[in-house]
Design a protein around this motif. Structure first.
Motif, PDB file in Angstrom:
ATOM      1  N   LEU A   1       0.890  -0.774  -0.471  1.00  0.00           N
ATOM      2  CA  LEU A   1       0.030  -0.204   0.252  1.00  0.00           C
ATOM      3  C   LEU A   1       0.818   1.257  -0.426  1.00  0.00           C
ATOM      4  O   LEU A   1       2.186   0.968   0.662  1.00  0.00           O
ATOM      5  CB  LEU A   1      -0.941   0.011   1.134  1.00  0.00           C
ATOM      6  N   ALA A   2       0.885   2.438  -0.822  1.00  0.00           N
ATOM      7  CA  ALA A   2       0.867   3.579  -0.737  1.00  0.00           C
ATOM      8  C   ALA A   2       1.042   4.327   0.218  1.00  0.00           C
ATOM      9  O   ALA A   2       0.143   3.974   0.631  1.00  0.00           O
ATOM     10  CB  ALA A   2       1.023   4.534  -2.566  1.00  0.00           C
ATOM     11  N   PRO A   3       1.912   4.907   0.533  1.00  0.00           N
ATOM     12  CA  PRO A   3       1.276   6.136   1.647  1.00  0.00           C
ATOM     13  C   PRO A   3       1.299   7.590   1.761  1.00  0.00           C
ATOM     14  O   PRO A   3       1.153   7.783   0.307  1.00  0.00           O
ATOM     15  CB  PRO A   3       2.662   6.436   2.865  1.00  0.00           C
ATOM     16  N   PRO A   4       0.004   8.406   2.312  1.00  0.00           N
ATOM     17  CA  PRO A   4       0.328   8.152   3.780  1.00  0.00           C
ATOM     18  C   PRO A   4      -0.842   6.620   4.344  1.00  0.00           C
ATOM     19  O   PRO A   4      -1.760   6.265   3.350  1.00  0.00           O
ATOM     20  CB  PRO A   4      -0.641   8.971   3.822  1.00  0.00           C
ATOM     21  N   LYS A   5      -0.325   5.962   5.233  1.00  0.00           N
ATOM     22  CA  LYS A   5      -1.194   4.883   5.347  1.00  0.00           C
ATOM     23  C   LYS A   5      -0.762   4.516   7.056  1.00  0.00           C
ATOM     24  O   LYS A   5       0.478   4.960   7.483  1.00  0.00           O
ATOM     25  CB  LYS A   5      -0.584   3.419   4.835  1.00  0.00           C
ATOM     26  N   SER A   6      -1.818   4.063   8.024  1.00  0.00           N
ATOM     27  CA  SER A   6      -1.299   3.691   9.063  1.00  0.00           C
ATOM     28  C   SER A   6      -2.726   2.168   9.653  1.00  0.00           C
ATOM     29  O   SER A   6      -2.669   2.050   9.038  1.00  0.00           O
ATOM     30  CB  SER A   6      -1.631   5.025  10.050  1.00  0.00           C
ATOM     31  N   THR A   7      -1.568   2.163  10.374  1.00  0.00           N
ATOM     32  CA  THR A   7      -2.507   0.304  11.055  1.00  0.00           C
ATOM     33  C   THR A   7      -2.602   0.737  12.027  1.00  0.00           C
ATOM     34  O   THR A   7      -1.934   1.091  13.219  1.00  0.00           O
ATOM     35  CB  THR A   7      -1.324  -0.779  10.261  1.00  0.00           C
TER      36      THR A   7
END
Ligand SMILES: Nc1ncnc2c1ncn2[C@@H]1O[C@H](COP(=O)(O)OP(=O)(O)O)[C@@H](O)[C@H]1O
Ligand SMILES: [Mg+2]
Length: 425
Positions: A252-258
C-alpha cells in the motif's frame, strides 16, 4: 527569542499495551527556536488483569459501552498515578509541572474512511480520562491528539513526525526516524527539509506480532521475547518468510496507518496457520516474525523512500530497539537488500550500537546508512514517544498546530488535542 522554560510530562501507552512510559521535558521557545530537553524518563507496567482487559477491548471482543466507560476512568487513575510516581522519582513537585501530554490508550483506529451506516467514516479512540489525570495531579492535561487531524481528512497518525522534525532535522543529512512499538513507523526527513517535505507512515508490525506469538506459545506466561532468546534459538525457514513478506499492507502506498485492527488476533491466527503449513516449531515462527519485523521496514524504505530521497542515518527508538535480532537484521538487510529473500540465512550476531553499512539499493549503490539508537541524541529508546507527546502538548497549549499534513494526509494543519484544566487552587 529566549523564553522561560517550563516542565512538561509526556505519558505514552502504545499499542503493545505493555504499560506507561513517562518523560519529563524542559521546553522553551517556539518553532523554529523551540528548545526541548529530556530531563528524565521512567516506565510502569500494566498489571496483567488490566492489560488483558485493554487487549480484550482493543481486539473488539463483544463489550458494552459501560465497560469502555469504566475502563476510560480507571485508566485515567492509572495514568495519573504513573505521572505522580514519575514526579516522586524525578524529585520534582507536581506543582512545578506546567503541563501533561497524555496520548491515551488506543482502543480503536480506523485511519481511512470505511463504510458505516451508509457513510464513509474514519475514526479513532484513545482512552484514559484526562479530567481524572488533571484532578489527581493538579496539572493541566492535554489529550486526544488524533481527532483534530482526522476531522481535516487526515488519518490521525502518525503524530510523532512533528517531534521528529524538531529533534532530527539536519542541514546536510537525510534522516529516517524509526520507532519500533507495537507497530513500526518511520519519519523521513530529507536534508534541510521543510515541514511539508517530511513523509511518515506505519511500515507494518513491530513487537505486536512477536509478543502475540510468545504469549500464545507460552500460554500467557511470557509476554515478549526478551533479547530475542527464543527467536535466536529458532531455525530459518525462507519460504515462510517469503509468505510473510507478501503481506498486502506492505505494498500500500503511503500515507497509511495500521494497528491492532489488522495486526491483532486475526493476523496471529493467519501466521499460526502459516507456521503449521511450513512445519515451523514455535521458536522458528518467532524467529520469522522477528526477521519479518526488520525486513518489512527495509521493504518500505526500498519501495517508498530510497528511490526518491538520499538517507544517511536511520535513528531507531521504541521497545523493539532493545531486540538484538531486529537490530542485526536491519543492519544486515540494509547492507544487502537481496537479503529480502535470503534473510533467513543471515547470522543473528548481536551487533553494536553504532555501525555503518553500505547500501546496494537501486540508484544508491554507494550510499551508506548509519544505524543509530535515539539514545545517541540524548533520547533513550524507551522515552522517545513519551517525550514527543510532551512536545505536542506544549505546542497545543500555545495554540500552535502540530500535525504534519504530509504525514497524516490531512488537508490542513490543526491544533491537536483537548485541554482538561487543573482544578483551581
Ligand atoms: N529486551 C528486549 N528484548 C526484546 N524485545 C523487547 C525488549 N524490551 C522491550 N521489547 C519489546 O518492546 C515492546 C514495548 O515497546 P514499546 O515501545 O513500549 O511499544 P508501544 O509503544 O506499542 O507500547 C515489548 O512489548 C517488547 O516486545
Ligand atoms: Mg509501551
Amino acid at each position: 527569542m529566549a523564553s522561560k522554560s517550563v516542565l512538561v510530562l509526556g505519558l505514552m501507552s502504545g499499542t503493545s499495551a505493555d504499560g506507561i512510559d513517562v518523560a519529563l521535558a524542559s521546553i522553551s521557545g517556539a518553532p523554529t527556536h523551540l528548545h526541548a530537553k529530556l530531563l528524565g524518563h521512567t516506565s510502569s507496567k500494566f498489571p496483567p488483569a488490566l492489560r488483558k482487559e485493554i487487549l480484550r477491548v482493543a481486539e473488539q471482543a463483544p463489550i458494552t459501552a459501560g465497560e469502555v466507560s469504566q475502563l476510560n476512568f480507571h485508566l485515567g487513575e492509572v495514568l495519573a498515578e504513573a505521572a505522580l510516581a514519575a514526579c516522586r522519582k524525578f524529585r520534582v513537585s507536581p506543582k512545578r509541572v506546567a503541563l501533561i501530554g497524555s496520548h491515551g490508550q488506543t482502543i480503536f483506529h480506523q485511519g481511512k474512511p470505511a463504510p458505516y451506516l451508509g457513510h464513509a467514516t474514519a475514526s479513532t479512540l484513545q482512552i484514559g480520562e484526562p479530567s481524572v489525570i488533571a484532578a489527581r495531579t493538579g496539572i493541566t492535561t492535554i489529550s486526544d491528539f488524533r481527532p483534530a487531524d482526522m476531522a481535516l481528512g487526515g488519518q490521525g497518525a502518525p503524530l510523532v513526525p512533528y517531534a521528529d522534525y524538531l529533534l532530527y532535522r539536519h542541514e546536510k543529512l537525510g534522516r529516517v526516524s524509526l520507532n519500533l512499538g507495537g507497530i513500526a513507523n518511520i519519519t523521513v526527513i530529507p536534508a534541510s527539509a521543510r515541514p511539508e517535505q517530511v513523509i511518515a507512515f506505519d511500515t507494518g508490525p513491530a513487537n505486536m506480532l512477536i509478543d502475540a506469538l510468545v504469549a500464545h506459545f507460552s500460554r500467557g506466561r511470557q509476554r515478549f521475547d526478551r533479547d530475542a532468546r527464543l527467536a535466536r534459538s529458532g531455525r530459518s525457514i525462507p519460504a515462510l518468510l517469503d509468505e510473510l513478506m507478501r503481506d498486502p499492507y506492505l505494498k500500500l502506498a503511503p500515507p497509511k496507518s495500521t494497528g491492532r485492527e489488522y495486526y491483532g488476533h486475526a493476523y496471529l491466527k493467519k501466521v499460526l496457520a502459516l507456521g503449521r503449513k511450513h512445519r515451523a516449531k514455535p521458536a522458528d515462527l518467532i524467529r520469522a516474525a522477528t526477521v519479518f519485523t526488520a525486513l518489512s521496514v527495509v521493504d518500505a524504505l526500498n519501495r517508498f523512500v530510497l528511490p526518491k530521497t538520499k538517507i544517511h542515518q536511520l535513528i531507531v527508538s521504541g521497545g523493539g530497539a532493545n531486540n538484538p535480532l531486529v537490530m542485526a537484521q536491519l543492519s544486515a538487510a540494509l547492507r544487502m537488500p537481496q537479503a529480502l529473500r535470503l534473510a533467513a540465512g543471515i547470522p543473528s550476531t548481536v551487533v553494536g550500537a553504532r555501525y555503518i553499512v553500505p547500501l546496494h539499493s537501486r540508484g544508491h549503490n554507494l550510499a551508506a546508512i548509519e544505524i543509530l539508537p535515539s539514545s545517541t541524541f540524548g533520547i533513550p529508546v524507551d522515552a522517545k514517544e513519551a517525550f514527543a507527546f510532551a512536545l505536542l502538548a506544549y505546542e497545543t497549549f500555545h495554540r500552535r498546530p502540530s500535525n504534519l499534513p504530509s504525514a497524516t494526509g490531512a488537508h490542513a494543519s490543526a491544533v491537536l488535542g483537548k485541554i482538561s484544566y487543573a482544578p483551581p487552587q
